[in-house]
Design an enzyme around this catalytic site. Structure first.
Site, mmCIF file in Angstrom:
data_model
loop_
_atom_site.group_PDB
_atom_site.id
_atom_site.type_symbol
_atom_site.label_atom_id
_atom_site.label_comp_id
_atom_site.label_asym_id
_atom_site.label_seq_id
_atom_site.Cartn_x
_atom_site.Cartn_y
_atom_site.Cartn_z
ATOM 1 N N ASP A 4 -23.033 6.356 14.953
ATOM 2 C CA ASP A 4 -23.332 7.534 15.775
ATOM 3 C C ASP A 4 -22.450 8.725 15.404
ATOM 4 O OD1 ASP A 4 -25.352 6.304 17.526
ATOM 5 O OD2 ASP A 4 -23.695 5.056 18.194
ATOM 6 N N GLU A 9 -21.856 14.166 12.731
ATOM 7 C CA GLU A 9 -21.330 15.051 11.678
ATOM 8 C C GLU A 9 -22.473 15.700 10.894
ATOM 9 O OE1 GLU A 9 -18.108 15.532 10.305
ATOM 10 O OE2 GLU A 9 -16.899 14.185 11.534
ATOM 11 N N GLU A 211 -17.424 11.300 19.332
ATOM 12 C CA GLU A 211 -16.412 12.190 18.764
ATOM 13 C C GLU A 211 -15.667 12.883 19.908
ATOM 14 O OE1 GLU A 211 -15.940 12.240 15.247
ATOM 15 O OE2 GLU A 211 -17.205 10.520 15.703
#
Length: 241
Positions: A4, A9, A211
């Site tokens: 993921d 990114e 993230e």
């Protein structure tokens, strides 16, 4: 190819260049949890995933953002974000998605609520949030269904929040999780919105597809049907699939 975080990114890279890209994204699931791929029904077998990526038809999906940072799957805040950040990489490698559950049990014992205000076009709500999930898709943290009514192409974000509760209220919280769309719920709240903002008194840890970020004012928006992604014909996250 990746999990993921890798998808995150790539999506941010593509949309930084053009918010209506012509290139299509194909996913080869090589991560720990692969929540986006699993939720979409993308094959976990590398050959089958590559075959889909090269032969399948792209579907234009929505991409939400938080303070201008895009995410394809789920943004998790509060307790959920602490679990993702706190999960040991070696533990993830050894246990896969189960590592998130183990870390969650440990983190839950010391979780603190985040007091703040949520504002959308139709509603203003104040309270102390323990868990926040903003879904473009439905699952996070190794397979947990956090935004169960989400679709990738409906122009809406599915928002699930659990507000602070006492131990004696745990049974009610579990009951409300089963009836999560009930507007009269006391602790578990579920909304579908194209945009909203959240302000908290201290910086809220939040993960966009795993993230990590930390903000005290977050503006959520969505780019409807902006990104072509190759998905299976029977993808459960595409309306009318």
């Amino acid at each position: 190819g990746g999990g993921d975080g890798t998808i995150n990114e790539v999506v941010n890279g593509i949309l930084a260049a053009h918010t209506k890209p012509k290139m299509a994204v194909g996913v080869l699931p090589l991560g720990t949890a692969n929540d986006f791929a699993r939720g979409c029904g993308i094959p976990l077998d590398p050959y089958e995933a590559l075959k889909l990526a090269t032969e399948g038809e792209p579907v234009h999906i929505d991409i939400p953002s938080a303070n201008g940072v895009y995410f394809a799957n789920v943004a998790s805040g509060g307790f959920g974000a602490e679990v993702t950040v706190g999960t040991n990489p070696q533990l993830k490698k050894a246990m896969g998605g189960g590592a998130y559950a183990l870390t969650g049990i440990v983190t839950a014992a010391k979780m603190e609520p985040y007091s703040g205000k949520v504002t959308s076009a139709d509603e203003i709500a104040e309270g102390a949030i323990i868990v926040l999930a903003v879904g473009n898709a439905r699952q996070a943290g190794g397979g947990f269904q956090v935004t169960r009514n989400a679709y990738l192409d409906d122009g809406l974000m599915d928002v699930m929040a659990i507000t602070d509760f006492q131990t004696k209220d745990l049974g009610l919280v579990v009951q409300e999780l089963q009836d999560f769309t009930n507007m009269d719920n006391q602790f578990v709240h579920y909304r579908q919105v194209p945009a909203f903002e959240i302000e908290v008194s201290s910086k809220l840890p939040i993960n966009l597809d795993g993230e990590p970020h930390s903000w005290d004012h977050i503006k959520f928006e969505i780019l409807p049907k902006c990104l072509p992604v190759v998905l299976p014909d029977n993808c459960p996250l595409v309306k009318g699939s």
